[in-house]
Design a protein around this motif. Structure first.
Motif, PDB file in Angstrom:
ATOM      1  N   THR A 142       0.833  -1.209   0.000  1.00 48.84           N
ATOM      2  CA  THR A 142       0.000   0.000   0.000  1.00 48.84           C
ATOM      3  C   THR A 142       0.869   1.261   0.000  1.00 48.84           C
ATOM      4  O   THR A 142       0.475   2.269  -0.565  1.00 48.84           O
ATOM      5  N   ALA A 143       2.045   1.192   0.594  1.00 44.05           N
ATOM      6  CA  ALA A 143       2.934   2.366   0.623  1.00 44.05           C
ATOM      7  C   ALA A 143       3.362   2.754  -0.789  1.00 44.05           C
ATOM      8  O   ALA A 143       3.361   3.937  -1.146  1.00 44.05           O
ATOM      9  N   VAL A 144       3.721   1.771  -1.612  1.00 44.64           N
ATOM     10  CA  VAL A 144       4.116   2.072  -2.995  1.00 44.64           C
ATOM     11  C   VAL A 144       2.906   2.565  -3.785  1.00 44.64           C
ATOM     12  O   VAL A 144       3.014   3.517  -4.554  1.00 44.64           O
ATOM     13  N   ILE A 145       1.762   1.944  -3.590  1.00 46.71           N
ATOM     14  CA  ILE A 145       0.545   2.377  -4.287  1.00 46.71           C
ATOM     15  C   ILE A 145       0.239   3.831  -3.936  1.00 46.71           C
ATOM     16  O   ILE A 145      -0.017   4.653  -4.823  1.00 46.71           O
ATOM     17  N   ASP A 146       0.292   4.169  -2.658  1.00 49.11           N
ATOM     18  CA  ASP A 146       0.001   5.538  -2.223  1.00 49.11           C
ATOM     19  C   ASP A 146       1.008   6.540  -2.780  1.00 49.11           C
ATOM     20  O   ASP A 146       0.643   7.624  -3.220  1.00 49.11           O
ATOM     21  N   THR A 147       2.287   6.185  -2.767  1.00 48.16           N
ATOM     22  CA  THR A 147       3.311   7.094  -3.292  1.00 48.16           C
ATOM     23  C   THR A 147       3.152   7.254  -4.799  1.00 48.16           C
ATOM     24  O   THR A 147       3.290   8.362  -5.321  1.00 48.16           O
ATOM     25  N   TYR A 148       2.841   6.179  -5.497  1.00 45.53           N
ATOM     26  CA  TYR A 148       2.651   6.275  -6.960  1.00 45.53           C
ATOM     27  C   TYR A 148       1.503   7.227  -7.300  1.00 45.53           C
ATOM     28  O   TYR A 148       1.604   8.007  -8.242  1.00 45.53           O
ATOM     29  N   LYS A 149       0.443   7.172  -6.522  1.00 44.82           N
ATOM     30  CA  LYS A 149      -0.717   8.051  -6.774  1.00 44.82           C
ATOM     31  C   LYS A 149      -0.322   9.525  -6.738  1.00 44.82           C
ATOM     32  O   LYS A 149      -0.833  10.326  -7.504  1.00 44.82           O
ATOM     33  N   LYS A 150       0.591   9.887  -5.848  1.00 46.21           N
ATOM     34  CA  LYS A 150       0.917  11.304  -5.653  1.00 46.21           C
ATOM     35  C   LYS A 150       2.297  11.708  -6.160  1.00 46.21           C
ATOM     36  O   LYS A 150       2.662  12.884  -6.082  1.00 46.21           O
ATOM     37  N   CYS A 151       3.074  10.776  -6.723  1.00 48.60           N
ATOM     38  CA  CYS A 151       4.492  11.058  -6.985  1.00 48.60           C
ATOM     39  C   CYS A 151       4.733  12.176  -7.997  1.00 48.60           C
ATOM     40  O   CYS A 151       5.771  12.822  -7.952  1.00 48.60           O
ATOM     41  N   ARG A 152       3.832  12.431  -8.900  1.00 52.45           N
ATOM     42  CA  ARG A 152       4.047  13.525  -9.864  1.00 52.45           C
ATOM     43  C   ARG A 152       3.792  14.885  -9.241  1.00 52.45           C
ATOM     44  O   ARG A 152       4.174  15.904  -9.790  1.00 52.45           O
ATOM     45  N   TYR A 153       3.130  14.904  -8.099  1.00 46.76           N
ATOM     46  CA  TYR A 153       2.730  16.176  -7.502  1.00 46.76           C
ATOM     47  C   TYR A 153       3.331  16.395  -6.120  1.00 46.76           C
ATOM     48  O   TYR A 153       2.808  17.151  -5.326  1.00 46.76           O
ATOM     49  N   ASN A 206       5.525  18.056  -3.482  1.00 46.76           N
ATOM     50  CA  ASN A 206       6.186  19.362  -3.388  1.00 46.76           C
ATOM     51  C   ASN A 206       7.600  19.203  -2.831  1.00 46.76           C
ATOM     52  O   ASN A 206       8.003  18.117  -2.427  1.00 46.76           O
ATOM     53  N   SER A 207       8.345  20.289  -2.811  1.00 49.05           N
ATOM     54  CA  SER A 207       9.766  20.204  -2.450  1.00 49.05           C
ATOM     55  C   SER A 207       9.991  19.724  -1.018  1.00 49.05           C
ATOM     56  O   SER A 207      10.930  18.972  -0.759  1.00 49.05           O
ATOM     57  N   SER A 208       9.148  20.118  -0.078  1.00 48.68           N
ATOM     58  CA  SER A 208       9.348  19.642   1.298  1.00 48.68           C
ATOM     59  C   SER A 208       9.018  18.150   1.409  1.00 48.68           C
ATOM     60  O   SER A 208       9.683  17.425   2.150  1.00 48.68           O
ATOM     61  N   GLN A 209       8.015  17.681   0.669  1.00 47.75           N
ATOM     62  CA  GLN A 209       7.714  16.246   0.665  1.00 47.75           C
ATOM     63  C   GLN A 209       8.828  15.474  -0.042  1.00 47.75           C
ATOM     64  O   GLN A 209       9.198  14.385   0.373  1.00 47.75           O
ATOM     65  N   TRP A 210       9.369  16.055  -1.116  1.00 44.70           N
ATOM     66  CA  TRP A 210      10.427  15.393  -1.875  1.00 44.70           C
ATOM     67  C   TRP A 210      11.686  15.231  -1.026  1.00 44.70           C
ATOM     68  O   TRP A 210      12.388  14.234  -1.116  1.00 44.70           O
ATOM     69  N   THR A 211      11.965  16.208  -0.163  1.00 44.02           N
ATOM     70  CA  THR A 211      13.122  16.131   0.723  1.00 44.02           C
ATOM     71  C   THR A 211      13.027  14.901   1.619  1.00 44.02           C
ATOM     72  O   THR A 211      14.030  14.242   1.881  1.00 44.02           O
ATOM     73  N   LYS A 212      11.830  14.569   2.054  1.00 44.08           N
ATOM     74  CA  LYS A 212      11.616  13.432   2.945  1.00 44.08           C
ATOM     75  C   LYS A 212      11.474  12.100   2.198  1.00 44.08           C
ATOM     76  O   LYS A 212      11.542  11.045   2.820  1.00 44.08           O
ATOM     77  N   GLN A 213      11.268  12.150   0.891  1.00 45.81           N
ATOM     78  CA  GLN A 213      11.031  10.928   0.114  1.00 45.81           C
ATOM     79  C   GLN A 213      12.274  10.048   0.080  1.00 45.81           C
ATOM     80  O   GLN A 213      13.349  10.506  -0.288  1.00 45.81           O
ATOM     81  N   ARG A 214      12.139   8.799   0.442  1.00 48.24           N
ATOM     82  CA  ARG A 214      13.270   7.884   0.364  1.00 48.24           C
ATOM     83  C   ARG A 214      13.324   7.277  -1.037  1.00 48.24           C
ATOM     84  O   ARG A 214      12.359   7.331  -1.775  1.00 48.24           O
ATOM     85  N   ASP A 215      14.458   6.757  -1.401  1.00 45.29           N
ATOM     86  CA  ASP A 215      14.664   6.099  -2.695  1.00 45.29           C
ATOM     87  C   ASP A 215      14.346   7.020  -3.868  1.00 45.29           C
ATOM     88  O   ASP A 215      13.633   6.653  -4.802  1.00 45.29           O
ATOM     89  N   LYS A 216      14.897   8.207  -3.804  1.00 45.29           N
ATOM     90  CA  LYS A 216      14.626   9.206  -4.839  1.00 45.29           C
ATOM     91  C   LYS A 216      15.005   8.720  -6.239  1.00 45.29           C
ATOM     92  O   LYS A 216      14.343   9.075  -7.207  1.00 45.29           O
ATOM     93  N   MET A 253      12.226   9.003  -8.959  1.00 52.21           N
ATOM     94  CA  MET A 253      12.421   9.887 -10.119  1.00 52.21           C
ATOM     95  C   MET A 253      12.109   9.119 -11.398  1.00 52.21           C
ATOM     96  O   MET A 253      11.440   9.637 -12.304  1.00 52.21           O
ATOM     97  N   ALA A 254      12.548   7.878 -11.480  1.00 52.58           N
ATOM     98  CA  ALA A 254      12.261   7.046 -12.658  1.00 52.58           C
ATOM     99  C   ALA A 254      10.771   6.724 -12.737  1.00 52.58           C
ATOM    100  O   ALA A 254      10.181   6.752 -13.827  1.00 52.58           O
ATOM    101  N   LEU A 255      10.133   6.449 -11.612  1.00 48.77           N
ATOM    102  CA  LEU A 255       8.695   6.177 -11.622  1.00 48.77           C
ATOM    103  C   LEU A 255       7.895   7.428 -11.986  1.00 48.77           C
ATOM    104  O   LEU A 255       6.856   7.327 -12.644  1.00 48.77           O
ATOM    105  N   ARG A 256       8.374   8.595 -11.594  1.00 48.52           N
ATOM    106  CA  ARG A 256       7.704   9.841 -12.007  1.00 48.52           C
ATOM    107  C   ARG A 256       7.742   9.990 -13.525  1.00 48.52           C
ATOM    108  O   ARG A 256       6.755  10.393 -14.146  1.00 48.52           O
ATOM    109  N   ARG A 257       8.890   9.641 -14.144  1.00 45.69           N
ATOM    110  CA  ARG A 257       8.987   9.706 -15.612  1.00 45.69           C
ATOM    111  C   ARG A 257       8.044   8.693 -16.256  1.00 45.69           C
ATOM    112  O   ARG A 257       7.386   8.991 -17.260  1.00 45.69           O
ATOM    113  N   GLU A 258       7.977   7.499 -15.678  1.00 43.68           N
ATOM    114  CA  GLU A 258       7.050   6.486 -16.205  1.00 43.68           C
ATOM    115  C   GLU A 258       5.608   6.970 -16.079  1.00 43.68           C
ATOM    116  O   GLU A 258       4.821   6.839 -17.012  1.00 43.68           O
ATOM    117  N   LYS A 259       5.275   7.526 -14.932  1.00 48.19           N
ATOM    118  CA  LYS A 259       3.902   7.992 -14.721  1.00 48.19           C
ATOM    119  C   LYS A 259       3.543   9.093 -15.718  1.00 48.19           C
ATOM    120  O   LYS A 259       2.422   9.137 -16.225  1.00 48.19           O
TER     121      LYS A 259
END
Length: 183
Positions: free
Chosen positions: A99-110, A112-122, A126-132
């Motif tokens: 569920t963690a990957v599903i939830d992150t995939y839903k929002k990964c294109r959007y 923000n910078s403070s959330q991105w700072t906390k995101q692990r496995d950037k 980043m590659a999944l954002r390009r795929e999305k």
């Protein structure tokens, strides 16, 4: 599968899973494409088109592999394969137990910078954002309960997995196989 690849109305189903046995050593992931029975809509079969991989930890001993990364790598590997090897133009219905990957995939294109700072496995995200971005709204990810084959019902009997839960068990075993495959 290839003959349907250019049909924008076609839909392919798949499942992926990740595995971590020893966090300091690394982990594995696997995916498979599924055939959905046209008469029994909740019945799936493995198409025997699959992929798997292993990621070794070559960094500091304090770096640890974790399931979230392996699950995300399974999704990334499958979407990349569909885009680059099959040139799939249709829709994708994906099944996974994270569920963690599903939830992150839903929002990964959007994010923000403070959330991105906390995101692990950037690197993976980043590659999944390009795929999305490529897939737009053509990918739907569904949650599947994990390890149903190891769980008991209220009467203490082992549960009987549904067809899609069985496919999750198949990719779980394929991810385990990746540890031992030396080819």
């Amino acid at each position: 599968m290839d003959e349907r690849a250019t049909d924008p109305q076609a839909c392919i189903h798949g499942a992926s899973d990740g595995s971590v046995r020893l966090t300091t050593a690394g982990g594995t992931w696997a995916w498979t494409f599924l055939k959905k029975n046209t008469r029994k809509r909740d019945l799936y079969h493995d198409l025997e088109v699959c992929g798997y991989g292993i990621e070794h930890n070559n960094g500091a001993p304090t770096h640890e592999a974790h399931s979230y990364r392996m699950e995300a790598l399974g999704l990334l590997s499958a979407l990349t394969f569909l885009r680059t090897q099959i040139n799939w133009q249709g829709k994708v219905e994906w099944h996974m137990d994270s569920t963690a990957v599903i939830d992150t995939y839903k929002k990964c294109r959007y994010i923000n910078s403070s959330q991105w700072t906390k995101q692990r496995d950037k690197d993976v995200w980043m590659a999944l954002r390009r795929e999305k971005k490529h897939w737009r709204n053509r990918v739907r990810i569904h949650h599947v309960e994990s390890h149903v084959d190891r769980k008991k019902d209220k009467d203490g009997n082992l549960r009987i997995p549904t067809s899609i839960q069985q496919m999750n068990i198949v990719v779980d075993k394929l991810a385990d196989y990746a540890y031992d495959d030396t080819s």
